[in-house]
Structures are given as C-alpha cells and as structure tokens.
Design a protein around this motif. Structure first.
Motif, PDB file in Angstrom:
ATOM      1  N   CYS A   1      25.397  20.806  13.087  1.00  0.00           N
ATOM      2  CA  CYS A   1      25.149  22.012  13.873  1.00  0.00           C
ATOM      3  C   CYS A   1      26.474  22.565  14.264  1.00  0.00           C
ATOM      4  N   GLY A   2      26.495  23.761  14.632  1.00  0.00           N
ATOM      5  CA  GLY A   2      27.618  24.346  15.115  1.00  0.00           C
ATOM      6  C   GLY A   2      28.473  24.925  14.160  1.00  0.00           C
ATOM      7  N   ASP A   3      29.865  24.989  14.893  1.00  0.00           N
ATOM      8  CA  ASP A   3      30.942  25.544  13.803  1.00  0.00           C
ATOM      9  C   ASP A   3      31.301  24.677  12.753  1.00  0.00           C
ATOM     10  N   VAL A   4      31.001  23.321  12.726  1.00  0.00           N
ATOM     11  CA  VAL A   4      31.450  22.357  11.711  1.00  0.00           C
ATOM     12  C   VAL A   4      30.614  22.870  10.818  1.00  0.00           C
ATOM     13  N   GLN A   5      29.637  23.647  10.442  1.00  0.00           N
ATOM     14  CA  GLN A   5      28.856  23.822   9.359  1.00  0.00           C
ATOM     15  C   GLN A   5      28.564  25.501   9.372  1.00  0.00           C
ATOM     16  N   ASP A   6      29.364  26.166  10.180  1.00  0.00           N
ATOM     17  CA  ASP A   6      29.029  27.630  10.112  1.00  0.00           C
ATOM     18  C   ASP A   6      30.513  28.396  10.049  1.00  0.00           C
ATOM     19  N   ARG A   7      30.667  28.752   8.847  1.00  0.00           N
ATOM     20  CA  ARG A   7      32.137  29.530   8.460  1.00  0.00           C
ATOM     21  C   ARG A   7      32.129  30.861   8.774  1.00  0.00           C
ATOM     22  N   GLN A   8      30.962  31.491   8.962  1.00  0.00           N
ATOM     23  CA  GLN A   8      30.593  32.894   9.070  1.00  0.00           C
ATOM     24  C   GLN A   8      30.538  33.643  10.570  1.00  0.00           C
ATOM     25  N   TYR A   9      29.637  32.841  11.530  1.00  0.00           N
ATOM     26  CA  TYR A   9      29.317  33.551  12.534  1.00  0.00           C
ATOM     27  C   TYR A   9      30.359  32.981  13.821  1.00  0.00           C
ATOM     28  N   ARG A  10      30.430  31.957  13.897  1.00  0.00           N
ATOM     29  CA  ARG A  10      31.088  30.885  14.871  1.00  0.00           C
ATOM     30  C   ARG A  10      31.035  31.566  16.319  1.00  0.00           C
ATOM     31  N   GLN A  11      29.902  31.749  16.792  1.00  0.00           N
ATOM     32  CA  GLN A  11      29.406  32.415  17.780  1.00  0.00           C
ATOM     33  C   GLN A  11      29.023  31.029  18.916  1.00  0.00           C
ATOM     34  N   ALA A  12      29.218  31.238  20.068  1.00  0.00           N
ATOM     35  CA  ALA A  12      28.629  30.226  21.171  1.00  0.00           C
ATOM     36  C   ALA A  12      27.044  30.203  21.002  1.00  0.00           C
ATOM     37  N   ILE A  13      26.256  31.407  20.905  1.00  0.00           N
ATOM     38  CA  ILE A  13      25.162  31.775  20.719  1.00  0.00           C
ATOM     39  C   ILE A  13      24.286  31.059  19.516  1.00  0.00           C
TER      40      ILE A  13
END
Length: 314
Positions: free
Chosen positions: A274-286
C-alpha cells in the motif's frame, strides 16, 4: 510469531496499523530510521481532509502513530535488510532487531524522491525547494517558480503550477526533453511557461531573506548564471523503496510493486502492498491512507480464511 508485520510508517502503514489494531490483530510496525515517511519533510499540509487550517506533516504522522498505539499496535525501530517469502510464516531480517516471523506482511515502504545532489538543495527542502507540486504549489501564488526536469512529470507539474505562479521556467540539462510529445505540446502552449534548456543545475542559492534561485551552467557557453526564483521544484522522478525484497515480489519496470487491481494483494498470498511503493501515479497522503485501509482489510480477511481453513482440517 506475529499475525501481521507492517513495514513502514507513512500514512499508508499507519492507517493499516490503526485498522488492524482495532480488529485485535496486534500488528507490529517496523519504523525505518526516518519515521513518518516523506510527509515529515513537508511543512504544512493543507489538502488532507478534516484540517481546515492545515496541519504540519510531522504532526499528522505523530497523531496517526498515537492513534495506532491507542488500539494496540506496537512499534519497533529498524531497517528491513531482507525478507524470505518462500514459505509461511514469512521471515524478516531487521537491522537492529534480528529475525522476525509473521503470518502476513504489509509493505508500505514508500518511494523516495530523486534529488539533484547539489549544494543548498537538502537544506532548503520545505523552505522553497519541493518535490511535490500538488502538495506545495499553493504556497507560491503570484511567485516565480523553477521546475527542474524534462520528463512527463516535469511537464505535468509545470502546467499545474501555472495555476498559482506568475511565471514557471522549466530547467533541463539537455536541449531536448524526454517527455512525450503530447505533454511537451501542452506545456509549450502555456503562455506562463518559459524554457531554460541545456543548463546544468549547480547550486540552490539562498540567503537570509530566503530562496534566491538556482545557479546553473550554460552547457553551450560554459558560463554560470543565477536563475532567480521564489521556489524550485525538483521533478526528476521517484524510486520505490523495494530493494530489500530481493525480487521476490512482482514489480513493474520502475520497481513499483504490482498489486491485483482493486486490492492490495501482491503475487505472494498474505503479502500486501500500500502507499507510494505501489502507486506511481497519485502519490498523495490521502490516497496512501486509503490504500492502507485496503491492505488492512485484505490482510484481515486473509488471516480469517487461514484460521477457518485450519479449524476445518483440525
């Protein structure tokens, strides 16, 4: 033996910890040497719902940590050196702690912004230097901004920043950009964007009154010059923190963990991301917090299914 170990303490890991702790799963959270992740380098966060006056990044992370502890999550500080996902229970080798075992693992180690590595850069993060236009663009209303980078994200962030800035200048080491044609065209069609290409950044210049701009070398003439600005946005990409996994989890070509669409499941049963380790697009805290909730619920269902299967076979 732990039911769940969560690796990482950004908004994703801490949200997962809150949910799992409330479900009496007693998660163990491994904090790295920089607890709280990238948000601790951000001064004020104004776009996290529920805080109309904004909140400091470090304060938000501290509150999330206390909330997880209140429900029974435990925290230990260390850096995960390697993992063994070949058989359950899974084994983690943690520097400063030793070997730990868990029935399930949630990976929320985030992604690190790439920096230029020039003088004045690190000292001025949060003081005019940023790596996130969505996070910090609002603070530069009516000001001059430099965006360093030549890829799609640099073009996207430059266009976004024109909503606030009086002027945005794109600085790139080469005379040509790496960005796709459609993204370049979008930026070039924007009257607020100017170009300072074939310039090598040398130093972030700052004085007693704050940020002054960016010292660069003109690669064609060899001369040095100061590009004056109120803000410098570094947009040369991110590196997901997945090196310790040793290739045991499926990732894309950039190293981001691949999850099954609509879930936090990786290719290893009982291992979630979960989080930015699997999210290359949004990268937001929420969005990171939301994916942490998903990982916790997926993890909880997995553990319940394992318990049910064990009782059936007993």
């Amino acid at each position: 033996m732990h039911k769940t170990i969560i690796i990482g303490t950004g908004p994703a890991g801490l949200t997962a910890a809150i949910y799992l702790a409330r479900a009496n799963m007693e998660p163990l959270v491994i904090e790295g040497w920089q607890p709280g992740g990238q948000l601790t380098t951000t001064t004020e966060i104004e776009n996290f719902p529920g805080f109309p006056d904004g909140i400091l990044g470090s304060e938000l992370m501290s509150n999330m940590r206390k909330q997880a502890q209140r429900f029974g999550a435990t925290f230990r500080t260390g850096s995960v050196k390697s993992v063994d996902f070949s058989k359950r229970p899974y084994t983690l080798d943690v520097e400063g702690i030793g070997e730990l075992q868990a029935e399930s693992v949630i990976i929320s180690t985030g992604a690190s912004a790439k920096y230029l590595g020039i003088p004045g850069e690190q000292e001025n993060i949060g003081r005019g230097v940023s790596t996130c236009a969505t996070c910090d663009g609002f603070f530069f209303r009516g000001k001059k901004i430099l965006v360093v980078g030549g890829g799609d994200s640099a073009m996207e962030e430059s266009v976004f920043l024109t909503r606030f800035a009086s002027e945005v200048t794109v600085v790139n080491r080469r005379s040509e950009l790496r960005a796709s044609k459609i993204m370049q065209d979008r930026a070039r069609d924007n009257d607020k964007i100017s170009w300072s290409l074939d310039r090598t950044p040398l130093e972030v210049a700052a004085g007693d009154t704050g940020l002054q701009g960016l010292k660069v070398r003109n690669n064609e003439t060899g001369e040095e010059e100061l590009l004056e600005a109120d803000g410098v946005f570094i947009t040369i990409g991110h590196t997901p923190n997945t090196g310790f996994l040793g290739g045991q989890i499926d990732t894309d070509e950039q190293g981001y963990i691949i999850v099954k669409p609509g879930t936090a499941e990786t290719n290893i049963p009982g291992v979630f991301a979960c989080g930015d380790v699997q999210d290359r697009q949004y990268r937001q805290a929420i969005t990171a917090a939301g994916s942490g909730c998903m990982a916790a619920l997926d993890c909880e269902r997995f553990l319940e299914a394992q318990t049910h299967a064990a009782s059936v076979h007993a």
